[in-house]
Design a protein around this motif. Structure first.
Motif, PDB file in Angstrom:
ATOM      1  N   LEU A 103      45.557 -46.880   9.335  1.00 29.89           N
ATOM      2  CA  LEU A 103      46.453 -48.095   9.650  1.00 29.89           C
ATOM      3  C   LEU A 103      47.402 -48.656   8.453  1.00 29.89           C
ATOM      4  CD1 LEU A 103      43.485 -50.135  10.906  1.00 29.89           C
ATOM      5  CD2 LEU A 103      45.244 -49.319  12.744  1.00 29.89           C
ATOM      6  N   PRO A 104      48.249 -49.057   8.790  1.00 30.80           N
ATOM      7  CA  PRO A 104      48.869 -50.052   7.602  1.00 30.80           C
ATOM      8  C   PRO A 104      48.556 -51.297   6.371  1.00 30.80           C
ATOM      9  CG  PRO A 104      50.148 -50.057   9.750  1.00 30.80           C
ATOM     10  CD  PRO A 104      48.745 -49.456  10.151  1.00 30.80           C
ATOM     11  N   ASN A 105      48.482 -51.325   5.470  1.00 28.53           N
ATOM     12  CA  ASN A 105      48.510 -52.594   4.908  1.00 28.53           C
ATOM     13  C   ASN A 105      48.801 -53.768   5.119  1.00 28.53           C
ATOM     14  OD1 ASN A 105      45.615 -51.624   3.405  1.00 28.53           O
ATOM     15  ND2 ASN A 105      47.041 -50.828   1.796  1.00 28.53           N
ATOM     16  N   THR A 106      48.581 -54.691   5.934  1.00 34.00           N
ATOM     17  CA  THR A 106      49.695 -55.653   5.968  1.00 34.00           C
ATOM     18  C   THR A 106      50.465 -56.773   5.128  1.00 34.00           C
ATOM     19  OG1 THR A 106      47.738 -56.774   5.312  1.00 34.00           O
ATOM     20  CG2 THR A 106      47.912 -56.667   7.515  1.00 34.00           C
ATOM     21  N   GLU A 107      49.971 -55.703   3.459  1.00 34.75           N
ATOM     22  CA  GLU A 107      50.607 -56.327   2.282  1.00 34.75           C
ATOM     23  C   GLU A 107      52.323 -55.744   2.066  1.00 34.75           C
ATOM     24  OE1 GLU A 107      47.614 -54.881   0.807  1.00 34.75           O
ATOM     25  OE2 GLU A 107      46.472 -56.428   2.200  1.00 34.75           O
ATOM     26  N   VAL A 108      52.160 -54.271   3.054  1.00 37.76           N
ATOM     27  CA  VAL A 108      53.029 -53.372   3.107  1.00 37.76           C
ATOM     28  C   VAL A 108      54.240 -53.779   3.594  1.00 37.76           C
ATOM     29  CG1 VAL A 108      54.457 -51.590   2.373  1.00 37.76           C
ATOM     30  CG2 VAL A 108      51.743 -51.829   1.008  1.00 37.76           C
ATOM     31  N   GLU A 109      55.375 -53.990   4.170  1.00 38.51           N
ATOM     32  CA  GLU A 109      56.542 -54.860   4.780  1.00 38.51           C
ATOM     33  C   GLU A 109      57.174 -53.548   5.309  1.00 38.51           C
ATOM     34  OE1 GLU A 109      58.418 -58.393   5.434  1.00 38.51           O
ATOM     35  OE2 GLU A 109      57.241 -59.171   4.028  1.00 38.51           O
ATOM     36  N   ASP A 110      57.407 -52.588   5.527  1.00 38.95           N
ATOM     37  CA  ASP A 110      57.917 -51.176   5.588  1.00 38.95           C
ATOM     38  C   ASP A 110      56.830 -50.388   6.308  1.00 38.95           C
ATOM     39  OD1 ASP A 110      56.590 -50.985   3.706  1.00 38.95           O
ATOM     40  OD2 ASP A 110      58.036 -49.318   2.931  1.00 38.95           O
ATOM     41  N   GLN A 111      55.877 -50.944   6.447  1.00 40.07           N
ATOM     42  CA  GLN A 111      54.576 -50.340   7.012  1.00 40.07           C
ATOM     43  C   GLN A 111      54.218 -50.825   8.915  1.00 40.07           C
ATOM     44  OE1 GLN A 111      51.007 -49.365   4.822  1.00 40.07           O
ATOM     45  NE2 GLN A 111      52.703 -48.496   2.906  1.00 40.07           N
ATOM     46  N   ALA A 112      55.229 -52.442   8.918  1.00 38.65           N
ATOM     47  CA  ALA A 112      54.665 -52.741   9.893  1.00 38.65           C
ATOM     48  C   ALA A 112      54.288 -52.130  11.423  1.00 38.65           C
ATOM     49  CB  ALA A 112      55.344 -53.415   9.752  1.00 38.65           C
ATOM     50  N   GLY A 113      53.500 -51.492  11.459  1.00 40.15           N
ATOM     51  CA  GLY A 113      52.860 -51.334  13.135  1.00 40.15           C
ATOM     52  C   GLY A 113      53.133 -49.984  13.582  1.00 40.15           C
ATOM     53  N   LYS A 114      52.665 -48.702  12.380  1.00 41.59           N
ATOM     54  CA  LYS A 114      53.287 -47.071  12.354  1.00 41.59           C
ATOM     55  C   LYS A 114      51.346 -46.785  12.038  1.00 41.59           C
ATOM     56  CE  LYS A 114      57.729 -47.290   9.639  1.00 41.59           C
ATOM     57  NZ  LYS A 114      58.164 -46.831   8.993  1.00 41.59           N
ATOM     58  N   SER A 115      50.639 -47.642  12.917  1.00 37.59           N
ATOM     59  CA  SER A 115      49.413 -46.558  12.984  1.00 37.59           C
ATOM     60  C   SER A 115      49.726 -45.103  13.211  1.00 37.59           C
ATOM     61  CB  SER A 115      48.170 -47.613  13.780  1.00 37.59           C
ATOM     62  OG  SER A 115      48.623 -47.831  15.241  1.00 37.59           O
ATOM     63  N   GLN A 116      48.413 -44.330  12.784  1.00 33.93           N
ATOM     64  CA  GLN A 116      49.041 -42.734  13.172  1.00 33.93           C
ATOM     65  C   GLN A 116      46.995 -42.402  13.223  1.00 33.93           C
ATOM     66  OE1 GLN A 116      51.039 -41.433   9.962  1.00 33.93           O
ATOM     67  NE2 GLN A 116      50.457 -38.475  11.235  1.00 33.93           N
ATOM     68  N   LEU A 117      47.300 -41.321  14.471  1.00 34.53           N
ATOM     69  CA  LEU A 117      45.450 -41.189  14.809  1.00 34.53           C
ATOM     70  C   LEU A 117      46.061 -39.508  13.975  1.00 34.53           C
ATOM     71  CD1 LEU A 117      43.402 -41.077  16.076  1.00 34.53           C
ATOM     72  CD2 LEU A 117      44.429 -39.489  17.797  1.00 34.53           C
ATOM     73  N   ILE A 118      44.741 -39.825  13.022  1.00 34.33           N
ATOM     74  CA  ILE A 118      43.801 -38.345  12.531  1.00 34.33           C
ATOM     75  C   ILE A 118      43.141 -37.247  13.423  1.00 34.33           C
ATOM     76  CG2 ILE A 118      43.686 -36.889  10.222  1.00 34.33           C
ATOM     77  CD1 ILE A 118      46.622 -38.710  10.744  1.00 34.33           C
ATOM     78  N   ILE A 119      43.208 -36.459  13.481  1.00 38.02           N
ATOM     79  CA  ILE A 119      42.612 -35.176  14.365  1.00 38.02           C
ATOM     80  C   ILE A 119      42.176 -34.071  13.532  1.00 38.02           C
ATOM     81  CG2 ILE A 119      41.441 -33.884  16.031  1.00 38.02           C
ATOM     82  CD1 ILE A 119      43.277 -35.752  17.657  1.00 38.02           C
ATOM     83  N   VAL A 120      40.971 -33.946  12.858  1.00 37.13           N
ATOM     84  CA  VAL A 120      40.410 -33.244  11.906  1.00 37.13           C
ATOM     85  C   VAL A 120      39.516 -32.243  12.423  1.00 37.13           C
ATOM     86  CG1 VAL A 120      39.624 -32.421   9.716  1.00 37.13           C
ATOM     87  CG2 VAL A 120      41.285 -34.584  10.013  1.00 37.13           C
TER      88      VAL A 120
END
Length: 147
Positions: A103-120
Protein backbone atom coordinates in the motif's frame (compact mmCIF):
# COMPACT_ATOMS: atom_id res chain seq x y z
CA UNK A 1 11.79 -9.97 17.28
CA UNK A 2 14.45 -7.32 16.85
CA UNK A 3 13.85 -4.70 14.16
CA UNK A 4 15.34 -6.18 11.05
CA UNK A 5 15.10 -5.89 7.31
CA UNK A 6 15.81 -8.50 4.71
CA UNK A 7 16.29 -8.26 0.96
CA UNK A 8 14.61 -10.76 -1.33
CA UNK A 9 15.44 -11.49 -4.95
CA UNK A 10 12.61 -13.19 -6.86
CA UNK A 11 12.91 -15.16 -10.09
CA UNK A 12 10.27 -16.91 -12.16
CA UNK A 13 9.17 -20.29 -10.92
CA UNK A 14 7.49 -23.46 -12.08
CA UNK A 15 4.60 -22.94 -9.65
CA UNK A 16 4.03 -19.48 -11.10
CA UNK A 17 3.84 -20.94 -14.63
CA UNK A 18 1.57 -23.78 -13.51
CA UNK A 19 -0.83 -21.37 -11.84
CA UNK A 20 -1.12 -19.45 -15.12
CA UNK A 21 -1.75 -22.70 -16.99
CA UNK A 22 -4.52 -23.65 -14.55
CA UNK A 23 -6.11 -20.23 -14.96
CA UNK A 24 -5.91 -20.54 -18.76
CA UNK A 25 -7.49 -24.00 -18.62
CA UNK A 26 -10.30 -22.64 -16.45
CA UNK A 27 -10.94 -19.79 -18.90
CA UNK A 28 -11.00 -22.21 -21.84
CA UNK A 29 -13.26 -24.63 -19.95
CA UNK A 30 -15.87 -21.90 -19.45
CA UNK A 31 -16.35 -21.81 -23.23
CA UNK A 32 -17.76 -25.34 -22.96
CA UNK A 33 -20.82 -23.97 -21.17
CA UNK A 34 -21.75 -21.55 -23.92
CA UNK A 35 -24.87 -22.45 -25.93
CA UNK A 36 -24.14 -24.85 -28.78
CA UNK A 37 -25.17 -22.71 -31.74
CA UNK A 38 -23.55 -22.47 -35.09
CA UNK A 39 -23.53 -18.65 -34.98
CA UNK A 40 -21.53 -18.65 -31.73
CA UNK A 41 -18.97 -21.18 -32.91
CA UNK A 42 -16.77 -18.60 -34.64
CA UNK A 43 -16.89 -16.28 -31.61
CA UNK A 44 -15.87 -19.17 -29.35
CA UNK A 45 -12.91 -20.01 -31.60
CA UNK A 46 -11.76 -16.37 -31.66
CA UNK A 47 -12.04 -16.10 -27.87
CA UNK A 48 -10.20 -19.42 -27.39
CA UNK A 49 -7.36 -18.26 -29.66
CA UNK A 50 -7.20 -14.94 -27.79
CA UNK A 51 -7.05 -16.73 -24.41
CA UNK A 52 -4.33 -19.11 -25.62
CA UNK A 53 -2.35 -16.24 -27.15
CA UNK A 54 -2.57 -14.09 -24.03
CA UNK A 55 -1.53 -16.83 -21.61
CA UNK A 56 1.21 -18.08 -23.94
CA UNK A 57 2.62 -14.57 -24.06
CA UNK A 58 2.50 -14.13 -20.28
CA UNK A 59 4.16 -17.51 -19.69
CA UNK A 60 6.83 -16.62 -22.26
CA UNK A 61 7.47 -13.32 -20.46
CA UNK A 62 7.99 -15.19 -17.19
CA UNK A 63 11.30 -16.51 -18.54
CA UNK A 64 12.88 -13.13 -17.88
CA UNK A 65 10.95 -12.27 -14.69
CA UNK A 66 13.12 -10.88 -11.91
CA UNK A 67 12.22 -8.66 -9.01
CA UNK A 68 13.83 -7.62 -5.77
CA UNK A 69 12.56 -5.88 -2.68
CA UNK A 70 13.36 -5.20 0.93
CA UNK A 71 10.93 -5.89 3.75
CA UNK A 72 11.40 -4.45 7.22
CA UNK A 73 9.82 -5.85 10.38
CA UNK A 74 8.31 -2.41 11.07
CA UNK A 75 5.97 -2.98 8.11
CA UNK A 76 8.04 -1.07 5.56
CA UNK A 77 8.37 -2.39 2.02
CA UNK A 78 10.72 -1.04 -0.64
CA UNK A 79 11.23 -2.11 -4.25
CA UNK A 80 14.86 -2.18 -5.34
CA UNK A 81 14.25 0.19 -8.27
CA UNK A 82 11.94 2.59 -6.39
CA UNK A 83 13.14 5.00 -3.68
CA UNK A 84 9.69 5.23 -2.06
CA UNK A 85 8.70 3.15 0.95
CA UNK A 86 5.38 1.35 1.09
CA UNK A 87 3.24 -0.25 3.77
CA UNK A 88 2.56 -3.98 3.71
CA UNK A 89 -0.80 -5.66 4.43
CA UNK A 90 -0.51 -9.44 4.79
CA UNK A 91 -3.24 -11.53 3.13
CA UNK A 92 -2.04 -15.11 3.24
CA UNK A 93 0.99 -17.02 4.50
CA UNK A 94 1.25 -20.75 3.82
CA UNK A 95 3.96 -23.31 3.08
CA UNK A 96 3.20 -22.96 -0.66
CA UNK A 97 2.86 -19.21 -1.13
CA UNK A 98 2.80 -15.82 0.55
CA UNK A 99 0.44 -13.09 -0.61
CA UNK A 100 0.40 -9.50 0.57
CA UNK A 101 -0.63 -6.05 -0.56
CA UNK A 102 1.82 -3.21 -0.92
CA UNK A 103 0.00 0.00 0.00
CA UNK A 104 1.28 3.49 -0.75
CA UNK A 105 2.27 5.86 2.02
CA UNK A 106 -0.19 8.68 2.46
CA UNK A 107 2.60 11.25 2.68
CA UNK A 108 3.72 10.70 -0.92
CA UNK A 109 1.26 12.34 -3.35
CA UNK A 110 2.25 10.55 -6.59
CA UNK A 111 1.47 7.13 -5.07
CA UNK A 112 -2.20 7.80 -4.36
CA UNK A 113 -4.29 4.67 -4.84
CA UNK A 114 -1.57 2.48 -6.34
CA UNK A 115 -1.79 -0.65 -4.21
CA UNK A 116 -0.21 -3.79 -5.63
CA UNK A 117 -0.75 -7.48 -4.89
CA UNK A 118 2.48 -9.44 -4.45
CA UNK A 119 2.32 -13.25 -4.64
CA UNK A 120 5.53 -15.10 -3.80
CA UNK A 121 5.53 -18.81 -4.63
CA UNK A 122 7.80 -21.08 -2.64
CA UNK A 123 10.17 -21.88 -5.50
CA UNK A 124 10.73 -18.20 -6.34
CA UNK A 125 13.10 -18.00 -3.37
CA UNK A 126 15.54 -20.32 -1.67
CA UNK A 127 14.13 -22.33 1.23
CA UNK A 128 15.77 -20.21 3.89
CA UNK A 129 14.68 -16.95 2.25
CA UNK A 130 11.10 -18.20 1.89
CA UNK A 131 11.02 -19.21 5.56
CA UNK A 132 12.43 -15.83 6.53
CA UNK A 133 9.81 -14.03 4.40
CA UNK A 134 7.05 -16.13 5.97
CA UNK A 135 8.23 -15.38 9.50
CA UNK A 136 8.57 -11.68 8.73
CA UNK A 137 5.05 -11.55 7.26
CA UNK A 138 3.58 -13.43 10.22
CA UNK A 139 5.33 -11.01 12.57
CA UNK A 140 3.91 -8.06 10.63
CA UNK A 141 0.42 -9.60 10.66
CA UNK A 142 0.61 -10.17 14.43
CA UNK A 143 1.67 -6.54 14.99
CA UNK A 144 -1.12 -5.26 12.71
CA UNK A 145 -3.72 -7.27 14.62
CA UNK A 146 -2.49 -6.13 18.03
CA UNK A 147 -1.87 -2.51 17.25
Amino acid sequence: MVDQSHSFYLTSSLQQKLSKLVLAAFCLFTLYFWPQRFELWLIQVVIAVAICSYFSYTIYRLKSYKSSFTLHSRNLFKFANNPNEFECKVLWVSPLLCAFYVLPNTEVEDQAGKSQLIIVWRDMLSDSNFRHLSRLLLYIRRNQASG
